[in-house]
Design a protein around this motif. Structure first.
Motif, PDB file in Angstrom:
ATOM      1  N   THR A   1      -5.284  11.500   7.406  1.00  0.00           N
ATOM      2  CA  THR A   1      -5.878  12.549   8.238  1.00  0.00           C
ATOM      3  C   THR A   1      -6.455  13.606   7.314  1.00  0.00           C
ATOM      4  O   THR A   1      -5.757  14.106   6.425  1.00  0.00           O
ATOM      5  CB  THR A   1      -4.836  13.191   9.161  1.00  0.00           C
ATOM      6  N   VAL A   2      -7.721  13.945   7.539  1.00  0.00           N
ATOM      7  CA  VAL A   2      -8.375  14.997   6.764  1.00  0.00           C
ATOM      8  C   VAL A   2      -8.645  16.165   7.698  1.00  0.00           C
ATOM      9  O   VAL A   2      -9.327  16.024   8.720  1.00  0.00           O
ATOM     10  CB  VAL A   2      -9.689  14.510   6.133  1.00  0.00           C
ATOM     11  N   VAL A   3      -8.089  17.326   7.333  1.00  0.00           N
ATOM     12  CA  VAL A   3      -8.214  18.504   8.214  1.00  0.00           C
ATOM     13  C   VAL A   3      -9.110  19.566   7.577  1.00  0.00           C
ATOM     14  O   VAL A   3      -9.375  19.539   6.387  1.00  0.00           O
ATOM     15  CB  VAL A   3      -6.834  19.095   8.537  1.00  0.00           C
TER      16      VAL A   3
ATOM     17  N   ALA B   1     -12.474  14.661   0.064  1.00  0.00           N
ATOM     18  CA  ALA B   1     -12.179  14.213   1.425  1.00  0.00           C
ATOM     19  C   ALA B   1     -12.959  15.014   2.471  1.00  0.00           C
ATOM     20  O   ALA B   1     -13.116  16.235   2.372  1.00  0.00           O
ATOM     21  CB  ALA B   1     -10.690  14.320   1.690  1.00  0.00           C
ATOM     22  N   ALA B   2     -13.410  14.279   3.497  1.00  0.00           N
ATOM     23  CA  ALA B   2     -14.124  14.872   4.627  1.00  0.00           C
ATOM     24  C   ALA B   2     -13.442  14.420   5.918  1.00  0.00           C
ATOM     25  O   ALA B   2     -12.841  13.334   5.955  1.00  0.00           O
ATOM     26  CB  ALA B   2     -15.581  14.426   4.630  1.00  0.00           C
ATOM     27  N   PRO B   3     -13.532  15.220   6.985  1.00  0.00           N
ATOM     28  CA  PRO B   3     -12.916  14.825   8.257  1.00  0.00           C
ATOM     29  C   PRO B   3     -13.359  13.447   8.743  1.00  0.00           C
ATOM     30  O   PRO B   3     -12.589  12.748   9.403  1.00  0.00           O
ATOM     31  CB  PRO B   3     -13.351  15.939   9.210  1.00  0.00           C
ATOM     32  N   SER B   4     -14.584  13.046   8.390  1.00  0.00           N
ATOM     33  CA  SER B   4     -15.074  11.722   8.797  1.00  0.00           C
ATOM     34  C   SER B   4     -14.318  10.580   8.126  1.00  0.00           C
ATOM     35  O   SER B   4     -14.456   9.413   8.530  1.00  0.00           O
ATOM     36  CB  SER B   4     -16.562  11.585   8.474  1.00  0.00           C
ATOM     37  N   GLN B   5     -13.535  10.898   7.117  1.00  0.00           N
ATOM     38  CA  GLN B   5     -12.737   9.882   6.441  1.00  0.00           C
ATOM     39  C   GLN B   5     -11.335   9.735   7.034  1.00  0.00           C
ATOM     40  O   GLN B   5     -10.531   8.940   6.540  1.00  0.00           O
ATOM     41  CB  GLN B   5     -12.649  10.179   4.942  1.00  0.00           C
ATOM     42  N   THR B   6     -11.066  10.497   8.092  1.00  0.00           N
ATOM     43  CA  THR B   6      -9.833  10.284   8.834  1.00  0.00           C
ATOM     44  C   THR B   6      -9.865   8.882   9.433  1.00  0.00           C
ATOM     45  O   THR B   6     -10.772   8.545  10.191  1.00  0.00           O
ATOM     46  CB  THR B   6      -9.689  11.329   9.938  1.00  0.00           C
ATOM     47  N   SER B   7      -8.884   8.076   9.075  1.00  0.00           N
ATOM     48  CA  SER B   7      -8.916   6.673   9.483  1.00  0.00           C
ATOM     49  C   SER B   7      -7.618   5.993   9.045  1.00  0.00           C
ATOM     50  O   SER B   7      -6.757   6.608   8.418  1.00  0.00           O
ATOM     51  CB  SER B   7     -10.117   5.968   8.826  1.00  0.00           C
TER      52      SER B   7
ATOM     53  N   GLN C   1       0.841  -1.201   0.000  1.00  0.00           N
ATOM     54  CA  GLN C   1       0.000   0.000   0.000  1.00  0.00           C
ATOM     55  C   GLN C   1       0.872   1.244   0.000  1.00  0.00           C
ATOM     56  O   GLN C   1       1.891   1.287   0.699  1.00  0.00           O
ATOM     57  CB  GLN C   1      -0.860   0.065   1.263  1.00  0.00           C
ATOM     58  N   THR C   2       0.439   2.241  -0.737  1.00  0.00           N
ATOM     59  CA  THR C   2       1.066   3.557  -0.662  1.00  0.00           C
ATOM     60  C   THR C   2      -0.001   4.643  -0.785  1.00  0.00           C
ATOM     61  O   THR C   2      -1.016   4.432  -1.465  1.00  0.00           O
ATOM     62  CB  THR C   2       2.090   3.751  -1.806  1.00  0.00           C
ATOM     63  N   PRO C   3       0.180   5.799  -0.147  1.00  0.00           N
ATOM     64  CA  PRO C   3       1.265   6.110   0.784  1.00  0.00           C
ATOM     65  C   PRO C   3       1.001   5.529   2.164  1.00  0.00           C
ATOM     66  O   PRO C   3      -0.088   5.076   2.455  1.00  0.00           O
ATOM     67  CB  PRO C   3       1.219   7.646   0.817  1.00  0.00           C
ATOM     68  N   LYS C   4       1.991   5.568   3.021  1.00  0.00           N
ATOM     69  CA  LYS C   4       1.848   5.113   4.400  1.00  0.00           C
ATOM     70  C   LYS C   4       1.122   6.168   5.226  1.00  0.00           C
ATOM     71  O   LYS C   4       0.308   5.834   6.094  1.00  0.00           O
ATOM     72  CB  LYS C   4       3.232   4.854   5.010  1.00  0.00           C
ATOM     73  N   PHE C   5       1.433   7.427   5.000  1.00  0.00           N
ATOM     74  CA  PHE C   5       0.808   8.532   5.724  1.00  0.00           C
ATOM     75  C   PHE C   5       0.409   9.620   4.724  1.00  0.00           C
ATOM     76  O   PHE C   5       1.121   9.876   3.761  1.00  0.00           O
ATOM     77  CB  PHE C   5       1.762   9.140   6.762  1.00  0.00           C
TER      78      PHE C   5
END
Lengths: 114, 110
Positions: free
Chosen positions: A112-114, A81-87, A6-10
């Motif tokens: 992380t979605v900001v 992207a939405a903050p709820s997709q932070t995971s 998988q990429t990216p890691k972060f």
């Protein structure tokens, strides 16, 4: 043996941005899937594929798209992207479906979605 | 909706102690898997059980599938720091989608 890569890691995204999480497997598995893992909620299936050209929705598909043009690759696209997709997102593959086969997971992508 | 409940959610014990974690549901599953996940990594399959009442052993880990195929347990004998991790159970039916428990976070202190 690479297994599932998988990429990216972060990744940090701003609300509204789009991006693609890449996933590749070198085990010639027909079944591939994307999960998200949130604290206290276990793994939730986003989309899955039973072979090249075939995809289907899982438990939480909204806001995500997938395609399976080859056996090896199964990218996950976040449309806006939405903050709820932070995971934490995990790609997985297996030779057969259901729970009789071994599911091989990638190392995860922290989004992380900001 | 099928649910798998794992208990306890968190367990911290000393090295050498024994422990049991549980995976329970009101639904019947055709098979059940246990995975261990270490920080920063994906889950890794430990065992698959398919027959009601089945017991499988993996070194110091003993897995049991309930007679009615609605529940499962994982027993660790003489826990070691290397057993630390998140233990996940997943129940399967005829479809590809697995039902996942939320996990038991296990910490073994030296």
């Amino acid at each position: 043996n690479a297994g599932v890569t998988q990429t990216p890691k972060f990744q940090v995204l701003k609300t509204g941005q789009s991006m693609t999480l890449q996933c590749a497997q070198d085990m010639n598995h027909e079944y591939m899937s994307w999960y998200r893992q949130d604290p206290g909620m276990g793994l939730r299936l986003i989309h899955y594929s039973v072979g090249a050209g075939i995809t289907d929705q899982g438990e939480v598909p909204n806001g995500y798209n997938v395609s399976r043009s080859t056996t090896e690759d199964f990218p996950l696209r976040l449309l806006s992207a939405a903050p709820s997709q932070t995971s934490v997102y995990f790609c997985a593959s297996s030779r057969q479906g259901g729970s009789l086969g071994t599911i091989y997971f990638g190392e995860g992508s922290w989004l992380t979605v900001v | 909706t099928q649910l798998l409940e794992q208990s306890p959610q968190f367990l911290s014990i000393q090295e050498g102690e024994n422990l049991t974690v549980y995976c329970n549901s009101s639904s019947v599953f055709s098979s059940l898997q246990w995975y261990r996940q270490e920080p920063g990594e994906g889950p890794v399959l430990l065992v698959t059980v398919v027959t009601g009442g089945e017991v499988k052993k993996l070194k110091r880990l003993t897995f049991q599938f309930g007679d009615a195929r609605k529940d499962s347990s994982l027993h660790i004998t003489a826990a070691q720091p290397g057993d630390t991790g998140l233990y996940l159970c997943a129940g399967g039916d005829s479809n590809y989608q697995l039902i996942w428990g939320a996990g038991t976070k296990l910490i073994i202190k030296p």
